[in-house]
Write an enzyme that holds these catalytic residues in place. Structure first.
Site, PDB file in Angstrom:
ATOM      1  N   LYS A 139       0.045   5.087   8.210  1.00 15.82           N
ATOM      2  CA  LYS A 139       0.813   5.337   6.984  1.00 15.82           C
ATOM      3  C   LYS A 139      -0.118   5.498   5.786  1.00 15.82           C
ATOM      4  CE  LYS A 139       1.953   1.945   4.719  1.00 15.82           C
ATOM      5  NZ  LYS A 139       1.388   1.132   3.616  1.00 15.82           N
ATOM      6  N   LYS A 147      -6.730   1.695  -3.488  1.00 15.62           N
ATOM      7  CA  LYS A 147      -6.463   1.228  -2.116  1.00 15.62           C
ATOM      8  C   LYS A 147      -6.623   2.361  -1.119  1.00 15.62           C
ATOM      9  CE  LYS A 147      -5.359  -1.230   1.413  1.00 15.62           C
ATOM     10  NZ  LYS A 147      -4.206  -2.109   1.603  1.00 15.62           N
ATOM     11  N   SER A 177       0.864  -1.189   0.000  1.00 16.35           N
ATOM     12  CA  SER A 177       0.000   0.000   0.000  1.00 16.35           C
ATOM     13  C   SER A 177       0.895   1.231   0.000  1.00 16.35           C
ATOM     14  CB  SER A 177      -0.907   0.002   1.236  1.00 16.35           C
ATOM     15  OG  SER A 177      -1.808  -1.082   1.185  1.00 16.35           O
TER      16      SER A 177
END
Length: 294
Positions: free
Chosen positions: A238, A170, A95
């Protein structure tokens, strides 16, 4: 076909094991030698570097924690780019930000190497049983070649556009998942403060419009006070940081996402960075002076 796999963490290890179960010859690399040993025992070969992985493989899968590590593994010293042959395909399932995904794809394409950015959703349970949702970005012909490999790790595999599109999809997924968990946590804390049996509440609402995969996955964990990570707080922090940086580039305001990102920062600062993101409930419990449980 020989497949390379770099990154054998919570998600990567079961994904790599599923490739072996599907009959692929696998060459692996990771800093965690215990994980490497487990894959070798299952039938994989070990390589000493990402470059060495790429030298013997037609496709190389990466599943790594963040932008910097992905760039280093693919483009850095001893990176995949220095070992991969023209015509090979790198499938990055990490990701990362769409900007970084596109940058890496451009650098690889200059060497005749295609890249698919193919991040996943579903957490550790779906990584284990091979039913991940996979959202992919990249050249259509490269995607067609990579699709059988992706279907060995996931159930729903969708090409959403060119390079960077998978990474963007995503980010959108992470907004929905984490804001959903935060909304669920607020609701559970309200009900707990009111003295409602949370297990009965769960069964009362799960069949209605409030029902969701998030509800079914996270309420049982919270009731058992089980915060063993499937999706870690720091990893989701993150991801939401990547969301906000991307939103800034598009001059977008995303206030719900920014608030949940702040919650993750608070949990990290409290030492809960390795907890599952269901731990968002602890943020609300602290202010309400109540604990959600059976």
């Amino acid at each position: 076909m020989k497949i390379g796999f770099v990154g054998l963490g919570i998600m990567g290890k079961p994904m790599a094991l599923n490739l072996i179960k599907k009959g692929y010859q696998l060459t692996v690399n990771d800093l965690n030698q215990e994980a490497v040993a487990e894959l070798v025992q299952a039938g994989a070969e070990q390589a000493e570097s990402p470059q060495a992985v790429a030298q013997t493989c037609d496709m190389i899968v990466t599943m790594l924690p963040n932008n910097a590590i992905v760039k280093s593994v693919i483009l850095g010293d001893n990176g995949i780019v220095h070992g991969a042959k023209a015509g090979s395909i790198v499938i990055d399932m990490s990701s990362i930000s769409p900007v970084v995904a596109t940058e890496i794809a451009d650098a690889l394409r200059a060497r005749g190497i295609e890249m698919i950015d193919a991040p996943v959703s579903g957490g550790e349970p779906k990584a284990i049983d091979g039913t991940l949702a996979i959202m992919a970005g990249g050249d259509e012909n490269a995607f067609t070649k990579a699709q059988p490999v992706l279907l060995s790790m996931g159930k729903d595999v969708t090409r959403v556009g060119p390079n960077g599109s998978g990474a963007t999809a995503k980010l959108a997924n992470q907004i929905i998942v984490n804001v959903n968990i935060a909304a669920m946590s607020e609701a559970l804390v309200l009900a707990a403060k009111a003295g409602i049996d949370i297990e009965k509440l769960y069964h009362a609402i799960r069949g209605g419009l409030a029902g969701s995969a998030v509800l079914d996955a996270k309420v049982p964990m919270i009731l058992e006070r089980n915060f063993k990570a499937g999706g870690r707080v720091d990893i989701n922090l993150k991801d939401l940081t990547n969301v906000m940086e991307t939103a800034e580039a598009y001059e977008l305001s995303l206030p719900l996402t920014e608030h949940v990102r702040h919650i993750f920062e608070t949990l990290r600062d409290e030492g809960k960075q390795d907890h599952d993101h269901a731990g968002i409930v602890k943020y609300y419990e602290k202010f309400a002076n109540v604990e959600v449980g059976k």
